[in-house]
Design a protein around this motif. Structure first.
Motif, PDB file in Angstrom:
ATOM      1  N   SER A  35      14.434 -86.456 -15.503  1.00 52.39           N
ATOM      2  CA  SER A  35      13.433 -85.398 -15.536  1.00 52.39           C
ATOM      3  C   SER A  35      12.060 -86.027 -15.353  1.00 52.39           C
ATOM      4  O   SER A  35      11.908 -87.251 -15.456  1.00 52.39           O
ATOM      5  CB  SER A  35      13.495 -84.627 -16.857  1.00 52.39           C
ATOM      6  OG  SER A  35      12.944 -85.393 -17.908  1.00 52.39           O
ATOM      7  N   ALA A  36      11.075 -85.201 -15.115  1.00 57.27           N
ATOM      8  CA  ALA A  36       9.713 -85.693 -14.906  1.00 57.27           C
ATOM      9  C   ALA A  36       9.150 -86.344 -16.162  1.00 57.27           C
ATOM     10  O   ALA A  36       8.271 -87.194 -16.080  1.00 57.27           O
ATOM     11  CB  ALA A  36       8.808 -84.545 -14.460  1.00 57.27           C
ATOM     12  N   ASP A  37       9.671 -85.961 -17.353  1.00 55.74           N
ATOM     13  CA  ASP A  37       9.136 -86.535 -18.597  1.00 55.74           C
ATOM     14  C   ASP A  37       9.926 -87.737 -19.094  1.00 55.74           C
ATOM     15  O   ASP A  37       9.626 -88.241 -20.162  1.00 55.74           O
ATOM     16  CB  ASP A  37       9.153 -85.544 -19.756  1.00 55.74           C
ATOM     17  CG  ASP A  37       9.145 -84.112 -19.417  1.00 55.74           C
ATOM     18  OD1 ASP A  37       9.101 -83.777 -18.270  1.00 55.74           O
ATOM     19  OD2 ASP A  37       9.178 -83.316 -20.348  1.00 55.74           O
ATOM     20  N   THR A  38      10.949 -88.161 -18.377  1.00 56.88           N
ATOM     21  CA  THR A  38      11.785 -89.255 -18.846  1.00 56.88           C
ATOM     22  C   THR A  38      11.548 -90.513 -18.022  1.00 56.88           C
ATOM     23  O   THR A  38      11.569 -90.468 -16.795  1.00 56.88           O
ATOM     24  CB  THR A  38      13.276 -88.864 -18.791  1.00 56.88           C
ATOM     25  OG1 THR A  38      13.461 -87.693 -19.597  1.00 56.88           O
ATOM     26  CG2 THR A  38      14.160 -89.961 -19.342  1.00 56.88           C
ATOM     27  N   GLN A  39      11.315 -91.611 -18.716  1.00 52.98           N
ATOM     28  CA  GLN A  39      11.065 -92.911 -18.094  1.00 52.98           C
ATOM     29  C   GLN A  39      12.152 -93.878 -18.551  1.00 52.98           C
ATOM     30  O   GLN A  39      12.426 -93.972 -19.743  1.00 52.98           O
ATOM     31  CB  GLN A  39       9.693 -93.443 -18.535  1.00 52.98           C
ATOM     32  CG  GLN A  39       9.410 -94.881 -18.163  1.00 52.98           C
ATOM     33  CD  GLN A  39       9.252 -95.065 -16.662  1.00 52.98           C
ATOM     34  OE1 GLN A  39       8.401 -94.450 -16.056  1.00 52.98           O
ATOM     35  NE2 GLN A  39      10.064 -95.916 -16.077  1.00 52.98           N
ATOM     36  N   THR A 155      11.849 -90.121 -23.406  1.00 49.94           N
ATOM     37  CA  THR A 155      11.265 -88.841 -23.023  1.00 49.94           C
ATOM     38  C   THR A 155       9.918 -88.687 -23.707  1.00 49.94           C
ATOM     39  O   THR A 155       9.801 -88.901 -24.923  1.00 49.94           O
ATOM     40  CB  THR A 155      12.203 -87.672 -23.418  1.00 49.94           C
ATOM     41  OG1 THR A 155      13.477 -87.896 -22.812  1.00 49.94           O
ATOM     42  CG2 THR A 155      11.636 -86.341 -22.963  1.00 49.94           C
ATOM     43  N   ILE A 156       8.907 -88.322 -22.918  1.00 47.81           N
ATOM     44  CA  ILE A 156       7.536 -88.223 -23.419  1.00 47.81           C
ATOM     45  C   ILE A 156       7.012 -86.812 -23.181  1.00 47.81           C
ATOM     46  O   ILE A 156       7.039 -86.317 -22.054  1.00 47.81           O
ATOM     47  CB  ILE A 156       6.626 -89.248 -22.708  1.00 47.81           C
ATOM     48  CG1 ILE A 156       7.204 -90.655 -22.873  1.00 47.81           C
ATOM     49  CG2 ILE A 156       5.199 -89.160 -23.223  1.00 47.81           C
ATOM     50  CD1 ILE A 156       6.651 -91.683 -21.937  1.00 47.81           C
ATOM     51  N   HIS A 157       6.548 -86.171 -24.260  1.00 50.72           N
ATOM     52  CA  HIS A 157       5.909 -84.851 -24.182  1.00 50.72           C
ATOM     53  C   HIS A 157       4.538 -84.948 -24.816  1.00 50.72           C
ATOM     54  O   HIS A 157       4.405 -85.464 -25.938  1.00 50.72           O
ATOM     55  CB  HIS A 157       6.734 -83.791 -24.929  1.00 50.72           C
ATOM     56  CG  HIS A 157       7.991 -83.392 -24.243  1.00 50.72           C
ATOM     57  ND1 HIS A 157       8.006 -82.657 -23.087  1.00 50.72           N
ATOM     58  CD2 HIS A 157       9.294 -83.623 -24.557  1.00 50.72           C
ATOM     59  CE1 HIS A 157       9.257 -82.450 -22.717  1.00 50.72           C
ATOM     60  NE2 HIS A 157      10.061 -83.041 -23.581  1.00 50.72           N
ATOM     61  N   ASP A 158       3.527 -84.463 -24.112  1.00 52.72           N
ATOM     62  CA  ASP A 158       2.146 -84.471 -24.628  1.00 52.72           C
ATOM     63  C   ASP A 158       1.727 -85.848 -25.137  1.00 52.72           C
ATOM     64  O   ASP A 158       1.086 -85.977 -26.171  1.00 52.72           O
ATOM     65  CB  ASP A 158       1.976 -83.418 -25.732  1.00 52.72           C
ATOM     66  CG  ASP A 158       2.222 -82.010 -25.233  1.00 52.72           C
ATOM     67  OD1 ASP A 158       1.870 -81.730 -24.061  1.00 52.72           O
ATOM     68  OD2 ASP A 158       2.772 -81.193 -26.006  1.00 52.72           O
ATOM     69  N   LYS A 160       3.484 -88.227 -26.455  1.00 57.55           N
ATOM     70  CA  LYS A 160       4.279 -88.801 -27.539  1.00 57.55           C
ATOM     71  C   LYS A 160       5.750 -88.856 -27.132  1.00 57.55           C
ATOM     72  O   LYS A 160       6.272 -87.946 -26.507  1.00 57.55           O
ATOM     73  CB  LYS A 160       4.168 -87.966 -28.817  1.00 57.55           C
ATOM     74  CG  LYS A 160       2.831 -88.048 -29.495  1.00 57.55           C
ATOM     75  CD  LYS A 160       2.888 -87.301 -30.818  1.00 57.55           C
ATOM     76  CE  LYS A 160       1.552 -87.385 -31.528  1.00 57.55           C
ATOM     77  NZ  LYS A 160       1.608 -86.689 -32.830  1.00 57.55           N
ATOM     78  N   VAL A 161       6.410 -89.923 -27.556  1.00 60.22           N
ATOM     79  CA  VAL A 161       7.839 -90.071 -27.303  1.00 60.22           C
ATOM     80  C   VAL A 161       8.592 -89.133 -28.245  1.00 60.22           C
ATOM     81  O   VAL A 161       8.381 -89.158 -29.465  1.00 60.22           O
ATOM     82  CB  VAL A 161       8.294 -91.531 -27.505  1.00 60.22           C
ATOM     83  CG1 VAL A 161       9.806 -91.649 -27.430  1.00 60.22           C
ATOM     84  CG2 VAL A 161       7.628 -92.438 -26.484  1.00 60.22           C
ATOM     85  N   THR A 162       9.458 -88.306 -27.668  1.00 59.00           N
ATOM     86  CA  THR A 162      10.242 -87.360 -28.464  1.00 59.00           C
ATOM     87  C   THR A 162      11.732 -87.700 -28.479  1.00 59.00           C
ATOM     88  O   THR A 162      12.467 -87.168 -29.302  1.00 59.00           O
ATOM     89  CB  THR A 162      10.064 -85.922 -27.933  1.00 59.00           C
ATOM     90  OG1 THR A 162      10.484 -85.887 -26.557  1.00 59.00           O
ATOM     91  CG2 THR A 162       8.617 -85.475 -28.056  1.00 59.00           C
TER      92      THR A 162
END
Length: 170
Positions: A35-39, A155-158, A160-162
């Motif tokens: 996903s776009a938020d996962t590195q 996974t990073i949202h806003d 922060k790693v979630t």
């Protein structure tokens, strides 16, 4: 001399176990959705400071299946192999790292780690949930089965790693 021979036999047995286990569980493996938020990254450090958790990662490019074969062929044209060994390929093209704050309630999922100090007893438990403090402890433990050698999907949202998911590698 006997102690050295015993140690070598033990290490060989553990490695054989992991190789045969990896082949036996292949059907249960499910890739981590991109996903776009996962590195994808290696974890360099996970620590608590001032009541907050932080993670320092070394970003990588993770490929598996046909995508791994394609990139492998492009990156390693003289390898003599037709496809990526073990079905995955990693590109770590930079030494740059990134540090993020980790949400205190972050979801941490492991696939395999040493639960009791006996690597021979380690078994694959898909997406086993552990705490951030347990992951921090495991990352600093030097064992035959070192979780610091595995890639992770973060996974990073806003900012922060979630979520942190250990990538299983055969």
């Amino acid at each position: 001399m006997k102690k050295t021979a015993f140690s070598m036999v033990t290490i060989a047995s553990v490695l054989f176990y992991f190789i045969t286990t990896a082949n036996a569980v292949g059907g249960d493996y499910t890739p981590v959705p991109k996903s776009a938020d996962t590195q994808s990254a290696y974890i360099n450090k996970l620590y608590e400071q001032g009541g907050k958790w932080y993670i320092t990662v070394d970003p990588i490019e993770w490929y598996e299946g046909e995508a791994a074969n394609k990139v492998f062929a492009e990156q390693e044209p003289d390898s003599g192999l037709d496809e990526a060994p073990d079905g995955y390929y990693i590109i770590n093209g930079s030494e740059e790292t990134a540090t993020f704050e980790v949400n205190a309630g972050a979801d941490v999922q492991m696939q395999i780690f040493d639960h009791d100090g006996n690597p021979e007893d380690a078994q694959i438990n898909w997406n086993e949930q552990i705490t951030l403090s347990k992951l921090a402890e495991l990352l600093t433990t030097e064992d035959i089965l070192s979780v610091s050698d595995y890639p992770y999907h973060v996974t990073i949202h806003d900012g922060k790693v979630t979520k942190i998911v250990q990538q299983y590698i055969p």
